[in-house]
Design an enzyme around this catalytic site. Structure first.
Site, PDB file in Angstrom:
ATOM      1  N   SER A 125       3.134 100.853 -29.660  1.00  0.00           N
ATOM      2  CA  SER A 125       2.779 100.637 -28.253  1.00  0.00           C
ATOM      3  C   SER A 125       2.331  99.216 -27.959  1.00  0.00           C
ATOM      4  CB  SER A 125       1.701 101.637 -27.809  1.00  0.00           C
ATOM      5  OG  SER A 125       0.580 101.573 -28.661  1.00  0.00           O
ATOM      6  N   HIS A 176      -2.975  97.963 -26.458  1.00  0.00           N
ATOM      7  CA  HIS A 176      -2.094  97.911 -25.292  1.00  0.00           C
ATOM      8  C   HIS A 176      -2.330  96.632 -24.492  1.00  0.00           C
ATOM      9  CE1 HIS A 176      -1.731 102.606 -25.203  1.00  0.00           C
ATOM     10  NE2 HIS A 176      -1.235 102.060 -26.302  1.00  0.00           N
TER      11      HIS A 176
END
Length: 204
Positions: A125, A176
């Site tokens: 991610s 992230h």
């Protein structure tokens, strides 16, 4: 017979690598088990800082906690990566993917050291958010659109993804954010657009 050229080979290759690693590990144990993933290269800050296992900053990018985690990342990777790779080129694309994943892991590690809240982490991610960050910059420089994706759509995706992360448990939000920021900055540095009018390249 003429074979059609794959438009985004690096995107397909990265997705395939993630899936293959997942299949291999699944055949050997439970990928939902943190200890099992740690044994096979997942990220854990104390292993990096105290034992010098820096390889985990990269190997963790190709590991996932279960099938749902893998599919969530791979769907976004293919959708976003396909458009970005066609726009920015293969070499720059790979640089952005790997450095964004590294940037996400470094910010995550720094945050865990500050809070002394350590956890085993894994997943693509951070790298995927990096692609989103670069695509956002490219969209801004191309009047709000890259291929079939609009700048507004990218912003909406970022907001929804971050909101989901901060309202859910077990999500590495710093990875992230670190990946997103790294990807955007790399876009600023690496994205150059060909000017068809005078045959020159300009940072656009």
């Amino acid at each position: 017979m003429r074979m059609n050229k794959v438009n985004a080979p690096c995107t397909i290759l990265l997705a395939a690598m993630n899936v293959i690693v997942f299949i291999v590990l699944t055949s050997r144990g439970m990928t939902e088990d943190g200890a099992f993933l740690l044994e096979h290269g997942a990220m854990y800050v104390l292993n990096v800082t105290e034992q010098g296992e820096y390889y985990r900053l990269f190997t963790s990018m190709f590991l996932h906690f279960g099938f749902e985690h893998l599919m969530n990342n791979m769907v976004v990777l293919v959708l976003i990566g396909w458009n970005l790779e066609m726009e920015i080129g293969k070499v720059k694309y790979l640089i952005i993917y790997l450095l964004s994943g590294l940037g996400g892991n470094l910010l995550s590690a720094w945050w865990e050291i500050q809070t002394a809240d350590y956890a085993i982490s894994a997943g693509a991610s951070g790298a995927v958010f990096g692609l989103i960050g670069t695509l956002l910059y490219v969209a801004i420089r191309n009047h709000g659109r890259v291929g079939e994706i609009s700048g507004r759509g990218i912003v909406f995706m970022i907001i929804v993804s971050l909101y989901y992360g901060f309202t859910s448990s077990g999500v590495d939000n710093m990875a992230h954010i670190g990946g997103l920021v790294t990807g955007f900055l790399l876009g600023v540095l690496l994205y150059w657009k060909y000017n068809r009018k005078d045959g020159t390249f300009a940072q656009s």
